[in-house]
Design an enzyme around this catalytic site. Structure first.
Site, PDB file in Angstrom:
ATOM      1  N   GLY A  13       0.821  -1.218   0.000  1.00  0.00           N
ATOM      2  CA  GLY A  13       0.000   0.000   0.000  1.00  0.00           C
ATOM      3  C   GLY A  13       0.844   1.252   0.000  1.00  0.00           C
ATOM      4  O   GLY A  13       0.651   2.159   0.808  1.00  0.00           O
ATOM      5  N   ARG A  16       0.155   5.733  -1.834  1.00  0.00           N
ATOM      6  CA  ARG A  16      -0.356   6.976  -1.233  1.00  0.00           C
ATOM      7  C   ARG A  16      -0.004   6.996   0.248  1.00  0.00           C
ATOM      8  O   ARG A  16       0.432   5.985   0.823  1.00  0.00           O
ATOM      9  CB  ARG A  16      -1.885   7.016  -1.332  1.00  0.00           C
ATOM     10  CG  ARG A  16      -2.409   6.956  -2.716  1.00  0.00           C
ATOM     11  CD  ARG A  16      -3.926   7.041  -2.750  1.00  0.00           C
ATOM     12  NE  ARG A  16      -4.589   5.754  -2.568  1.00  0.00           N
ATOM     13  CZ  ARG A  16      -5.532   5.518  -1.665  1.00  0.00           C
ATOM     14  NH1 ARG A  16      -5.927   6.460  -0.841  1.00  0.00           N
ATOM     15  NH2 ARG A  16      -6.100   4.326  -1.584  1.00  0.00           N
ATOM     16  N   ASN A  91       1.773  -2.231   5.386  1.00  0.00           N
ATOM     17  CA  ASN A  91       1.101  -0.944   5.587  1.00  0.00           C
ATOM     18  C   ASN A  91      -0.304  -0.904   4.978  1.00  0.00           C
ATOM     19  O   ASN A  91      -1.154  -0.151   5.450  1.00  0.00           O
ATOM     20  CB  ASN A  91       1.970   0.160   4.962  1.00  0.00           C
ATOM     21  CG  ASN A  91       1.209   1.451   4.794  1.00  0.00           C
ATOM     22  OD1 ASN A  91       1.063   2.224   5.735  1.00  0.00           O
ATOM     23  ND2 ASN A  91       0.697   1.702   3.591  1.00  0.00           N
ATOM     24  N   SER A 143      -2.452   0.571  14.625  1.00  0.00           N
ATOM     25  CA  SER A 143      -3.083   1.875  14.874  1.00  0.00           C
ATOM     26  C   SER A 143      -3.317   2.002  16.369  1.00  0.00           C
ATOM     27  O   SER A 143      -3.529   0.986  17.063  1.00  0.00           O
ATOM     28  CB  SER A 143      -4.430   1.947  14.140  1.00  0.00           C
ATOM     29  OG  SER A 143      -5.178   3.051  14.599  1.00  0.00           O
ATOM     30  N   TYR A 156     -12.129  -2.404  12.284  1.00  0.00           N
ATOM     31  CA  TYR A 156     -10.760  -1.850  12.173  1.00  0.00           C
ATOM     32  C   TYR A 156      -9.974  -2.098  13.467  1.00  0.00           C
ATOM     33  O   TYR A 156      -8.819  -2.530  13.430  1.00  0.00           O
ATOM     34  CB  TYR A 156     -10.887  -0.355  11.880  1.00  0.00           C
ATOM     35  CG  TYR A 156      -9.604   0.370  11.575  1.00  0.00           C
ATOM     36  CD1 TYR A 156      -9.024   0.291  10.311  1.00  0.00           C
ATOM     37  CD2 TYR A 156      -8.978   1.145  12.537  1.00  0.00           C
ATOM     38  CE1 TYR A 156      -7.856   0.985  10.029  1.00  0.00           C
ATOM     39  CE2 TYR A 156      -7.810   1.841  12.264  1.00  0.00           C
ATOM     40  CZ  TYR A 156      -7.255   1.757  11.008  1.00  0.00           C
ATOM     41  OH  TYR A 156      -6.093   2.445  10.727  1.00  0.00           O
ATOM     42  N   ALA A 158     -10.481  -4.392  15.755  1.00  0.00           N
ATOM     43  CA  ALA A 158     -10.204  -5.831  15.929  1.00  0.00           C
ATOM     44  C   ALA A 158      -9.036  -6.249  15.046  1.00  0.00           C
ATOM     45  O   ALA A 158      -8.143  -6.993  15.477  1.00  0.00           O
ATOM     46  CB  ALA A 158     -11.457  -6.643  15.582  1.00  0.00           C
ATOM     47  N   ALA A 159      -9.027  -5.765  13.794  1.00  0.00           N
ATOM     48  CA  ALA A 159      -7.932  -6.116  12.877  1.00  0.00           C
ATOM     49  C   ALA A 159      -6.599  -5.572  13.395  1.00  0.00           C
ATOM     50  O   ALA A 159      -5.587  -6.278  13.409  1.00  0.00           O
ATOM     51  CB  ALA A 159      -8.223  -5.565  11.479  1.00  0.00           C
ATOM     52  N   ILE A 189      -3.334  10.708  11.356  1.00  0.00           N
ATOM     53  CA  ILE A 189      -2.334  11.180  10.398  1.00  0.00           C
ATOM     54  C   ILE A 189      -3.072  11.756   9.184  1.00  0.00           C
ATOM     55  O   ILE A 189      -4.081  11.187   8.738  1.00  0.00           O
ATOM     56  CB  ILE A 189      -1.421  10.000   9.946  1.00  0.00           C
ATOM     57  CG1 ILE A 189      -0.821   9.252  11.167  1.00  0.00           C
ATOM     58  CG2 ILE A 189      -0.329  10.480   8.993  1.00  0.00           C
ATOM     59  CD1 ILE A 189       0.086  10.053  12.062  1.00  0.00           C
TER      60      ILE A 189
END
Ligand code: NAP
Length: 249
Positions: A13, A16, A91, A143, A156, A158-159, A189
């Protein structure tokens, strides 16, 4: 200096945002980088052009980390290109936010598939290469949401919490083979991912940050570059928050 001259790196990823900043930073330190992307071919090619015009080495490769075959191919292609895989930055990530009572099966599955299973698929393939080399550094972008949770982001969170457990387990499995694994946990960010947040959410988020501002992709990339290189040779299994003081106790 934490030089990475001659090291080969795969950044998932990297067309960007944070991934692109990581690719630019690692390349500036001398690494030969593979810029993976899912759909944004032009953006990925433009990151490659920037790096090459600054004297670096970079190649863009399309691949979907949530597909085990594609993940395996990304690792194989990196080794074919550069002869090794020394640094892996997991990422690639997506969000599909909703409150739990409204969260669809698809939105649950797609986030888990990309943000957690994707890390597993690429790391599994890379681990085989790095164990053979008896050398490597894996950096997983988690994160702060994986540490503290967030309303509207159960998929998100949980991941990202799963990525932390995966990182620590891989660190234990591979330490004896000269391979380190760490996680970087960004706070808020400035990227496409946060660009669509309503002003009210941005203000509420900024209020929780000790430094009262969002970070930049480069803030995260500097931490990734540190963990990638030999200055971090005795650091493994750690989670480094890059969050402007959002989550410290
Ligand atoms: P972004 O700007 O939305 O970029 C996401 C990147 O992931 C793009 O390069 C995208 O490729 C790629 N991608 C998405 N799905 C993919 C897949 N299945 N296979 C391969 N690549 C895929 O996101 P970002 O803000 O830079 O976030 C990067 C990472 O940092 C994510 O893991 C995110 O969860 C994490 N993070 C971000 C923040 C934040 O505040 N921004 C905070 C904490 C953690 P295409 O361009 O081709 O679509």
């Amino acid at each position: 200096m934490n030089g990475l001259m001659g090291r080969s790196a795969l950044i998932t990823g990297a067309s960007r945002g944070i991934g692109a900043a990581c690719a630019r930073e690692l390349a500036a330190l001398g690494a030969r980088v593979v810029i993976n992307y899912a759909g944004s071919r032009e953006a990925a090619e433009s990151v490659v052009s920037d790096i090459v015009s600054s004297g670096g080495q970079a190649t863009a490769l399309r691949g979907d980390v949530s597909d085990p075959t594609s993940a395996q191919s990304l690792v194989e292609a990196t080794v074919d290109l550069y002869g090794s895989l020394d640094i892996l930055v997991n990422n690639a990530g997506i969000t599909r936010d909703n409150l739990i009572v409204r969260l669809s099966d698809d939105d649950w599955t797609s986030v888990i598939d990309t943000n957690l299973s994707g890390v597993f698929y690429v790391t599994r393939a890379a681990s085989k290469v790095m164990m053979k080399q008896r050398f490597g550094s894996i950096i997983n972008i988690t994160s702060v949401i994986g540490l503290v949770g967030n309303a509207g982001q159960v998929n998100y969170a949980a991941a990202k919490a799963g990525v932390i457990g995966l990182t620590k387990s891989v660190a234990k499995e591979l330490a004896g083979r000269g391979v380190r694994a760490n996680a970087v946990a960004p706070g808020f960010i400035e990227t496409d991912m946060t660009a669509t947040l309503p002003d009210s959410v941005r203000e509420a988020a900024s209020a929780q940050i000790a430094m009262k501002r969002f970070g930049t992709p480069s803030d995260v990339a500097k931490a990734v570059a540190f963990l990638a290189g030999d200055d971090a040779a005795y650091i493994t299994g750690q989670v480094l928050a890059v969050d402007g003081g959002m989550t410290f106790a």
